[in-house]
Design a protein around this motif. Sequence first.
Motif, PDB file in Angstrom:
ATOM      1  N   ILE A  23       1.006  -1.121  -0.080  1.00 46.99           N
ATOM      2  CA  ILE A  23      -0.046  -0.084  -0.312  1.00 46.99           C
ATOM      3  C   ILE A  23       0.970   1.282   0.126  1.00 46.99           C
ATOM      4  CG2 ILE A  23      -1.964   1.072   1.104  1.00 46.99           C
ATOM      5  CD1 ILE A  23      -2.249  -1.387   2.800  1.00 46.99           C
ATOM      6  N   LEU A  59     -12.889  -6.909   7.769  1.00 49.54           N
ATOM      7  CA  LEU A  59     -13.427  -5.666   8.479  1.00 49.54           C
ATOM      8  C   LEU A  59     -13.335  -4.528   7.439  1.00 49.54           C
ATOM      9  CD1 LEU A  59     -11.561  -6.001  11.774  1.00 49.54           C
ATOM     10  CD2 LEU A  59     -13.916  -6.755  11.165  1.00 49.54           C
ATOM     11  N   ILE A 116      -9.032   0.153   6.884  1.00 53.74           N
ATOM     12  CA  ILE A 116      -9.692   0.624   5.586  1.00 53.74           C
ATOM     13  C   ILE A 116      -9.174  -0.173   4.491  1.00 53.74           C
ATOM     14  CG2 ILE A 116      -9.191   2.718   4.107  1.00 53.74           C
ATOM     15  CD1 ILE A 116      -8.962   4.452   6.692  1.00 53.74           C
ATOM     16  N   ASN A 117     -10.202  -0.445   3.791  1.00 51.85           N
ATOM     17  CA  ASN A 117      -9.949  -1.365   2.515  1.00 51.85           C
ATOM     18  C   ASN A 117      -9.770  -0.703   1.475  1.00 51.85           C
ATOM     19  OD1 ASN A 117     -10.398  -3.743   3.934  1.00 51.85           O
ATOM     20  ND2 ASN A 117     -12.547  -3.605   3.492  1.00 51.85           N
ATOM     21  N   CYS A 176     -13.971  -4.579  -4.486  1.00 50.14           N
ATOM     22  CA  CYS A 176     -14.557  -3.142  -4.347  1.00 50.14           C
ATOM     23  C   CYS A 176     -15.793  -3.083  -4.861  1.00 50.14           C
ATOM     24  CB  CYS A 176     -13.348  -2.357  -4.443  1.00 50.14           C
ATOM     25  SG  CYS A 176     -13.219  -1.768  -6.100  1.00 50.14           S
TER      26      CYS A 176
HETATM   27  C1  LIG Z   1      -5.188  -3.510   5.594  1.00 52.40           C
HETATM   28  S1  LIG Z   1      -6.177  -4.934   5.445  1.00 52.40           S
HETATM   29  C2  LIG Z   1      -7.754  -3.979   5.633  1.00 52.40           C
HETATM   30  C3  LIG Z   1      -8.391  -4.484   6.861  1.00 52.40           C
HETATM   31  C4  LIG Z   1      -8.885  -5.911   6.280  1.00 52.40           C
HETATM   32  N1  LIG Z   1     -10.273  -5.899   5.441  1.00 52.40           N
HETATM   33  C5  LIG Z   1      -9.368  -6.829   7.499  1.00 52.40           C
HETATM   34  O1  LIG Z   1     -10.304  -7.338   8.015  1.00 52.40           O
HETATM   35  O2  LIG Z   1      -8.297  -6.838   8.374  1.00 52.40           O
HETATM   36  C6  LIG Z   1      -5.741  -5.319   3.821  1.00 52.40           C
HETATM   37  C7  LIG Z   1      -6.477  -6.756   3.618  1.00 52.40           C
HETATM   38  O3  LIG Z   1      -8.259  -6.400   3.447  1.00 52.40           O
HETATM   39  C8  LIG Z   1      -8.762  -7.097   2.319  1.00 52.40           C
HETATM   40  N2  LIG Z   1      -9.082  -6.343   1.264  1.00 52.40           N
HETATM   41  C9  LIG Z   1      -9.089  -5.029   1.264  1.00 52.40           C
HETATM   42  N3  LIG Z   1      -9.726  -4.325   0.576  1.00 52.40           N
HETATM   43  C10 LIG Z   1      -9.952  -5.403  -0.634  1.00 52.40           C
HETATM   44  C11 LIG Z   1     -10.835  -5.386  -1.499  1.00 52.40           C
HETATM   45  N4  LIG Z   1     -11.088  -4.329  -2.359  1.00 52.40           N
HETATM   46  N5  LIG Z   1     -10.996  -6.828  -2.135  1.00 52.40           N
HETATM   47  C12 LIG Z   1     -10.764  -7.907  -1.393  1.00 52.40           C
HETATM   48  N6  LIG Z   1     -10.133  -7.729  -0.207  1.00 52.40           N
HETATM   49  C13 LIG Z   1      -9.880  -6.591   0.260  1.00 52.40           C
HETATM   50  C14 LIG Z   1      -7.415  -8.385   1.811  1.00 52.40           C
HETATM   51  O4  LIG Z   1      -7.579  -9.319   2.436  1.00 52.40           O
HETATM   52  C15 LIG Z   1      -6.366  -7.261   2.355  1.00 52.40           C
HETATM   53  O5  LIG Z   1      -5.162  -8.013   2.519  1.00 52.40           O
END
Ligand SMILES: C[S@@+](CC[C@H](N)C(=O)[O-])C[C@H]1O[C@@H](n2cnc3c(N)ncnc32)[C@H](O)[C@@H]1O
Length: 228
Positions: A23, A59, A116-117, A176
């Motif tokens: 990122i 999340l 944050i995703n 997304c």
């Molecule tokens: C920094 S974390 C964000 C928070 C995460 N959703 C969590 O539950 O901890 C990054 C991870 O979130 C998921 N993620 C974030 N954005 C995504 C997206 N647009 N599509 C699929 N997975 C996503 C992926 O597994 C990624 O490795």
Amino acid sequence: MTDSSESNELSLQREENNNSRRIRPSRKDTAPTLKCPTDEEAKHNYGVEVTKTGGDKGLNVIANQTIKKDTIIIEYQGIIVDKLDPNNKYSFQIDEGVHKGKVLEGKMNEGIAASINHCCEANCEAVLVKGTSESKDYDAVAIIAKRDIKAKEEVTIKYGNKDEVQAFFDGGDCLCEACGGKNWRENAVKVSAPAETNHSSLYIVEVEMTNEEKEKYACNNVRGFIWE
Ligand SMILES: C[S@@+](CC[C@H](N)C(=O)[O-])C[C@H]1O[C@@H](n2cnc3c(N)ncnc32)[C@H](O)[C@@H]1O
């Protein structure tokens, strides 16, 4: 908190040719010093909160009220290290400025911003800053609104270009909304708000969590309450 004068000065640029899963907040010159809202301030100001999306993206972070363009929403503190740990999905590679090539290392469960995703049409930008508090200077990523964000919208940043994002997700699909992924609201139950409140309805994001998740996030099944 809105600070458009400071954030407008930020010249943001994203390189499109990186091959590792990262990122990346990127900017041209040295990180500016910005007072960014802490978790508590962000919760108080905008009601940003972590909810669970129903298993697809894990999340996520939701805004509970309108956030204006250029608002500095929240900060994500970290430490700058030389090398990326490829298993750490919470770090940011720094593309520009004096720390170019280094990594702001983040940790899961360290603050709201860690959840944050990614979205290919993200509503926020992640920018490397020098944070300040009364006691210390530190490195942080500021999450800044690129446009007005409506209440109940997910707060998102763009992790990188399509290839980088796919590599970052270990070859998995981007889920997304811009790519057709499910909105968290599809998993929410909408109920009438209690008469004594000023709200018409309440969304409850109720998701069955595994025992491991309950322990990890120190909570039970219900993750989110969004008032309308
Ligand atoms: C920094 S974390 C964000 C928070 C995460 N959703 C969590 O539950 O901890 C990054 C991870 O979130 C998921 N993620 C974030 N954005 C995504 C997206 N647009 N599509 C699929 N997975 C996503 C992926 O597994 C990624 O490795």
